[in-house]
Design a protein around this motif. Structure first.
Motif, PDB file in Angstrom:
ATOM      1  N   ALA A   1      63.425  43.876 -19.016  1.00  0.00           N
ATOM      2  CA  ALA A   1      64.217  42.717 -18.594  1.00  0.00           C
ATOM      3  C   ALA A   1      65.709  43.013 -18.654  1.00  0.00           C
ATOM      4  CB  ALA A   1      63.887  41.516 -19.472  1.00  0.00           C
ATOM      5  N   TRP A   2      66.122  43.881 -19.552  1.00  0.00           N
ATOM      6  CA  TRP A   2      67.546  44.176 -19.707  1.00  0.00           C
ATOM      7  C   TRP A   2      68.028  45.249 -18.724  1.00  0.00           C
ATOM      8  CZ3 TRP A   2      70.566  41.059 -22.280  1.00  0.00           C
ATOM      9  CH2 TRP A   2      70.036  40.290 -23.297  1.00  0.00           C
ATOM     10  N   VAL A   3      67.143  45.996 -18.133  1.00  0.00           N
ATOM     11  CA  VAL A   3      67.529  47.082 -17.238  1.00  0.00           C
ATOM     12  C   VAL A   3      68.231  46.555 -15.993  1.00  0.00           C
ATOM     13  CG1 VAL A   3      66.638  48.973 -15.806  1.00  0.00           C
ATOM     14  CG2 VAL A   3      65.722  48.587 -18.100  1.00  0.00           C
TER      15      VAL A   3
ATOM     16  N   GLY B   1      76.712  43.552 -15.359  1.00  0.00           N
ATOM     17  CA  GLY B   1      77.841  43.108 -16.166  1.00  0.00           C
ATOM     18  C   GLY B   1      78.524  44.293 -16.793  1.00  0.00           C
ATOM     19  N   PRO B   2      79.414  44.022 -17.727  1.00  0.00           N
ATOM     20  CA  PRO B   2      80.144  45.134 -18.351  1.00  0.00           C
ATOM     21  C   PRO B   2      79.208  45.994 -19.201  1.00  0.00           C
ATOM     22  CG  PRO B   2      80.666  43.058 -19.429  1.00  0.00           C
ATOM     23  CD  PRO B   2      79.814  42.724 -18.245  1.00  0.00           C
ATOM     24  N   VAL B   3      79.629  47.217 -19.429  1.00  0.00           N
ATOM     25  CA  VAL B   3      78.857  48.167 -20.222  1.00  0.00           C
ATOM     26  C   VAL B   3      78.824  47.684 -21.668  1.00  0.00           C
ATOM     27  CG1 VAL B   3      78.712  50.579 -20.929  1.00  0.00           C
ATOM     28  CG2 VAL B   3      79.630  49.995 -18.688  1.00  0.00           C
ATOM     29  N   SER B   4      77.659  47.854 -22.292  1.00  0.00           N
ATOM     30  CA  SER B   4      77.535  47.387 -23.674  1.00  0.00           C
ATOM     31  C   SER B   4      78.392  48.242 -24.607  1.00  0.00           C
ATOM     32  CB  SER B   4      76.072  47.432 -24.129  1.00  0.00           C
ATOM     33  OG  SER B   4      75.689  48.754 -24.391  1.00  0.00           O
ATOM     34  N   ILE B   5      78.731  47.664 -25.721  1.00  0.00           N
ATOM     35  CA  ILE B   5      79.583  48.357 -26.686  1.00  0.00           C
ATOM     36  C   ILE B   5      78.856  49.569 -27.283  1.00  0.00           C
ATOM     37  CG2 ILE B   5      78.968  46.993 -28.718  1.00  0.00           C
ATOM     38  CD1 ILE B   5      82.032  47.048 -29.350  1.00  0.00           C
ATOM     39  N   VAL B   6      77.548  49.501 -27.384  1.00  0.00           N
ATOM     40  CA  VAL B   6      76.776  50.630 -27.911  1.00  0.00           C
ATOM     41  C   VAL B   6      76.882  51.814 -26.964  1.00  0.00           C
ATOM     42  CG1 VAL B   6      74.462  51.424 -28.513  1.00  0.00           C
ATOM     43  CG2 VAL B   6      75.206  49.135 -29.179  1.00  0.00           C
TER      44      VAL B   6
END
Length: 166
Positions: free
Chosen positions: A8-10, A14-19
């Motif tokens: 579902a997250w793939v 949006g912006p790139v995650s901080i991880v």
């Protein structure tokens, strides 16, 4: 490291995650960070103890000075184990100045009982400058015993025999 993500997250936009941003960062060269830390500690001691006539960069050789202005991710040539005796003498004099100024400050606090140590050093509760100087001695290739002996001599010379015995 492998990061498992749910299906579902793939598809999320949006912006790139901080991880992911953190994983893309280059690794730092830890000895270079340690070298910067030594300079910061020296500058803080000079400022806090109001040491006059000390040139902080004079405590480092040319390799050490050049390393301060490089990116922390780059691998730099840092000072080796062989040091110029004049440089070691300058470093030793600096550390002894730090210890002397710390003892003088401690003595003035003891004489002026209405001002507590916490009020004199408000952000440094428990900060022991002579121990900090002894820790710096390891990084600056100076004998810790020499710094500690000077600390004891300073305590005795200011009449703080009970602290000198400890």
């Amino acid at each position: 490291p492998m990061l498992d993500t749910e299906d579902a997250w793939v598809s999320v936009e949006g912006p790139v995650s901080i991880v992911e941003l953190a994983l893309e960062q280059k690794r730092i060269h830890y000895p270079l960070v340690e070298h910067q830390f030594v300079l910061c500690t020296i500058l803080y001691a000079i400022m806090r103890l109001s040491l006059k006539g000390v040139k902080p960069l004079s405590l480092f050789d040319s390799k050490g000075k050049n390393a301060f202005f490089k990116d922390l991710t780059s691998i730099q040539l840092l000072p080796s184990g062989d040091m110029d005796p004049n440089m070691l003498s300058i470093r030793q004099q600096f550390l002894l100045k730090v210890v002397s100024a710390a003892v003088q400050t401690l003595c003035s606090i003891q004489k002026d009982k209405e001002v507590s140590e916490e009020e004199y050093f408000p952000f440094e509760k428990g900060k022991n400058w002579p121990n900090l100087a002894a820790d710096l001695a390891q990084y600056l290739q100076i004998s810790e015993d020499l710094v500690r002996r000077h600390y004891v001599c300073e305590l005795y010379s200011y009449g703080m025999d009970h602290l000198g015995e400890e």
